[in-house]
Design a protein around this motif. Structure first.
Motif, PDB file in Angstrom:
ATOM      1  N   ILE A 158       0.836  -1.200   0.000  1.00 19.95           N
ATOM      2  CA  ILE A 158       0.000   0.000   0.000  1.00 19.95           C
ATOM      3  C   ILE A 158       0.873   1.252   0.000  1.00 19.95           C
ATOM      4  O   ILE A 158       0.571   2.240  -0.683  1.00 19.95           O
ATOM      5  N   ALA A 159       1.958   1.192   0.763  1.00 17.95           N
ATOM      6  CA  ALA A 159       2.856   2.344   0.887  1.00 17.95           C
ATOM      7  C   ALA A 159       4.297   1.907   0.665  1.00 17.95           C
ATOM      8  O   ALA A 159       5.053   1.716   1.620  1.00 17.95           O
ATOM      9  N   PRO A 160       4.704   1.727  -0.590  1.00 15.54           N
ATOM     10  CA  PRO A 160       6.092   1.336  -0.864  1.00 15.54           C
ATOM     11  C   PRO A 160       7.085   2.304  -0.232  1.00 15.54           C
ATOM     12  O   PRO A 160       6.898   3.522  -0.270  1.00 15.54           O
ATOM     13  N   GLY A 161       8.126   1.751   0.355  1.00 14.79           N
ATOM     14  CA  GLY A 161       9.071   2.570   1.094  1.00 14.79           C
ATOM     15  C   GLY A 161       9.718   3.667   0.276  1.00 14.79           C
ATOM     16  O   GLY A 161       9.965   4.771   0.784  1.00 14.79           O
ATOM     17  N   GLU A 162       9.972   3.398  -1.005  1.00 17.46           N
ATOM     18  CA  GLU A 162      10.650   4.401  -1.830  1.00 17.46           C
ATOM     19  C   GLU A 162       9.797   5.642  -2.045  1.00 17.46           C
ATOM     20  O   GLU A 162      10.313   6.697  -2.445  1.00 17.46           O
ATOM     21  N   GLU A 163       8.485   5.562  -1.770  1.00 15.24           N
ATOM     22  CA  GLU A 163       7.626   6.728  -1.943  1.00 15.24           C
ATOM     23  C   GLU A 163       7.708   7.701  -0.762  1.00 15.24           C
ATOM     24  O   GLU A 163       7.166   8.801  -0.821  1.00 15.24           O
ATOM     25  N   GLY A 164       8.391   7.303   0.296  1.00 14.37           N
ATOM     26  CA  GLY A 164       8.534   8.189   1.443  1.00 14.37           C
ATOM     27  C   GLY A 164       9.280   9.466   1.123  1.00 14.37           C
ATOM     28  O   GLY A 164       9.111  10.485   1.797  1.00 14.37           O
ATOM     29  N   ILE A 165      10.090   9.451   0.069  1.00 12.96           N
ATOM     30  CA  ILE A 165      10.882  10.629  -0.286  1.00 12.96           C
ATOM     31  C   ILE A 165      10.005  11.754  -0.825  1.00 12.96           C
ATOM     32  O   ILE A 165      10.379  12.931  -0.775  1.00 12.96           O
ATOM     33  N   LYS A 166       8.821  11.418  -1.348  1.00 19.13           N
ATOM     34  CA  LYS A 166       7.982  12.428  -1.999  1.00 19.13           C
ATOM     35  C   LYS A 166       7.448  13.452  -0.995  1.00 19.13           C
ATOM     36  O   LYS A 166       7.574  14.664  -1.197  1.00 19.13           O
ATOM     37  N   GLY A 167       6.812  12.981   0.070  1.00 18.94           N
ATOM     38  CA  GLY A 167       6.307  13.908   1.081  1.00 18.94           C
ATOM     39  C   GLY A 167       7.427  14.676   1.752  1.00 18.94           C
ATOM     40  O   GLY A 167       7.292  15.866   2.051  1.00 18.94           O
ATOM     41  N   LEU A 168       8.557  13.992   1.990  1.00 20.24           N
ATOM     42  CA  LEU A 168       9.701  14.661   2.607  1.00 20.24           C
ATOM     43  C   LEU A 168      10.255  15.741   1.697  1.00 20.24           C
ATOM     44  O   LEU A 168      10.660  16.813   2.167  1.00 20.24           O
ATOM     45  N   MET A 169      10.252  15.495   0.387  1.00 24.14           N
ATOM     46  CA  MET A 169      10.746  16.510  -0.538  1.00 24.14           C
ATOM     47  C   MET A 169       9.869  17.755  -0.495  1.00 24.14           C
ATOM     48  O   MET A 169      10.368  18.887  -0.617  1.00 24.14           O
ATOM     49  N   LEU A 170       8.574  17.572  -0.301  1.00 23.10           N
ATOM     50  CA  LEU A 170       7.684  18.727  -0.195  1.00 23.10           C
ATOM     51  C   LEU A 170       8.026  19.561   1.037  1.00 23.10           C
ATOM     52  O   LEU A 170       8.102  20.788   0.968  1.00 23.10           O
TER      53      LEU A 170
END
Length: 378
Positions: free
Chosen positions: A323-335
């Motif tokens: 549901i929440a692949p770990g590599e997608e964590g960078i997106k919110g952090l980049m914001l």
């Protein structure tokens, strides 16, 4: 593998919270076989809760090397998430990481690169992705119900925190202790949902962050950000910990209507005719497309943290999609990094951000942080 042997690093509020539902058998196919924490009292608590058979470790690397675990749930302070995850990947261990992915995207990118090389499952604890409200919203947008996205607006100001909250730990709300304020501590879920539901990241950000505006703290506690998307859409994100009563309202407009999520309800104002089509054909001067207010039924349970943990376990055992692949964590952090960098440079910031420039600015603030000075003095 019939069961996932799970190790937990970090026995603070979140780590203990995960243990409670795991001990109660609310996630199937998993057993907590080892824990690690730097505080011996927390290890004693874990032994009492989990039994004499659980492995207890002051050193998380020794837990990883113990042979007792197949996967690791990381619930430690933000700065350590990437370092610990990389150590797990190097040992072939699956990783479920608490939010945020890290403090700055440079370290998180290194974590993602290490994860991509390891033949393991890697998930983020973005439990809000299991909320039926946001699942339905994403489904509607993916199905084209809103048409092309034109505007996003999230006011999320119900994070009220008193001065006593910040005073409860010298590490709280410091650059050296936490690496950020409301954007990093309270808003990671919203920043993730903001981009996840519409499947778009902004192309550039202009933000105004206020540091210690409402409280005696170092980091940001009041933020207003404006973003532009590649397709011409715009967005606004407003957040603070110093406002009462607060608001939590997400509004997304497209050329086929508008969706609002507020007070745990999803409302869709659906245009009978798409706005571009109406504009092209209408000749009556004043006027607008016919609009229907639709109360959208939202069905399904909200498994929250348990849902992400179960999904992680199922991914390991049955190759279930994450549901929440770990590599997608960078997106919110980049914001959040972009919002801070925009304020520090008093300028627009293009995405992806200049990671080295952000890192330099952050290090300057860490060097002058009260928590860093306290640590040095000891």
């Amino acid at each position: 593998m019939q069961i996932v042997r799970l190790g937990i690093i970090g026995l603070g509020n979140m780590g203990k919270g995960h243990i409670h539902y795991l001990v109660n058998g609310e996630v199937s196919g998993v057993e907590v076989t080892a824990v690690s924490d730097a505080i011996e009292a927390n290890l004693a608590w874990a032994k009492e809760k989990l039994g004499d058979q659980v492995g207890l470790y002051l050193d998380p690397l020794k837990m990883m090397d113990s042979g007792l675990v197949d996967g690791v749930l990381i619930a430690t302070p933000h700065f350590s998430h990437p370092e610990l995850a990389i150590a797990c990947f190097e040992r072939g261990l699956h990783v479920l990481c608490e939010k945020p992915a890290g403090v700055y995207t440079k370290q998180v990118r290194e974590m993602n690169e290490a994860g991509s090389k390891a033949n393991v499952k890697f998930s983020m604890m973005y439990n809000q992705r299991t909320n039926p409200l946001y699942v339905k919203l994403k489904d509607m947008i993916d199905a084209g119900e809103l048409g092309e996205i034109r505007r996003t607006n999230w006011i999320i100001t119900n994070w009220y925190r008193s001065q006593s909250y910040y005073d409860s730990g010298t590490w709280r709300a410091t650059w050296a202790g936490e690496g950020g304020g409301v954007l990093l501590n309270q808003d990671p879920h919203q920043l993730d949902l903001w981009q996840w539901t519409i499947s778009m990241m902004p192309k550039r950000v202009r933000a105004f962050c206020y540091f210690g505006k409402h409280r005696n703290i170092e980091v940001e506690d009041d933020v207003t950000a404006f973003v532009e998307y590649e397709n011409g859409a715009t967005g606004v994100f407003v957040t603070t910990t110093g406002e009462a009563p607060g608001t939590n309202r997400l509004e997304i407009s497209g050329d086929r209507g508008k969706v609002v999520i507020e007070n745990n309800e999803l409302t869709f104002w659906r245009l009978r005719v798409p706005e571009p089509e109406f504009n092209k054909e209408y000749k009556g001067g004043f006027g607008q497309p016919e609009c229907w207010k639709c109360e959208i039924p939202v069905q399904g349970s909200y498994p929250d943290h348990k849902g992400i943990t179960q999904n992680f376990v199922n991914a390991i055992l049955f190759d279930e999609p994450l549901i929440a692949p770990g590599e997608e964590g960078i997106k919110g952090l980049m914001l959040s990094n972009a919002m801070l960098l925009s304020t520090w440079t008093d300028n627009w910031v293009d995405l992806p951000i200049d990671e080295e420039l952000f890192y330099q600015h952050l290090q300057d603030r860490i060097a002058n942080s009260s928590f860093q000075k306290e640590a040095v003095s000891k």
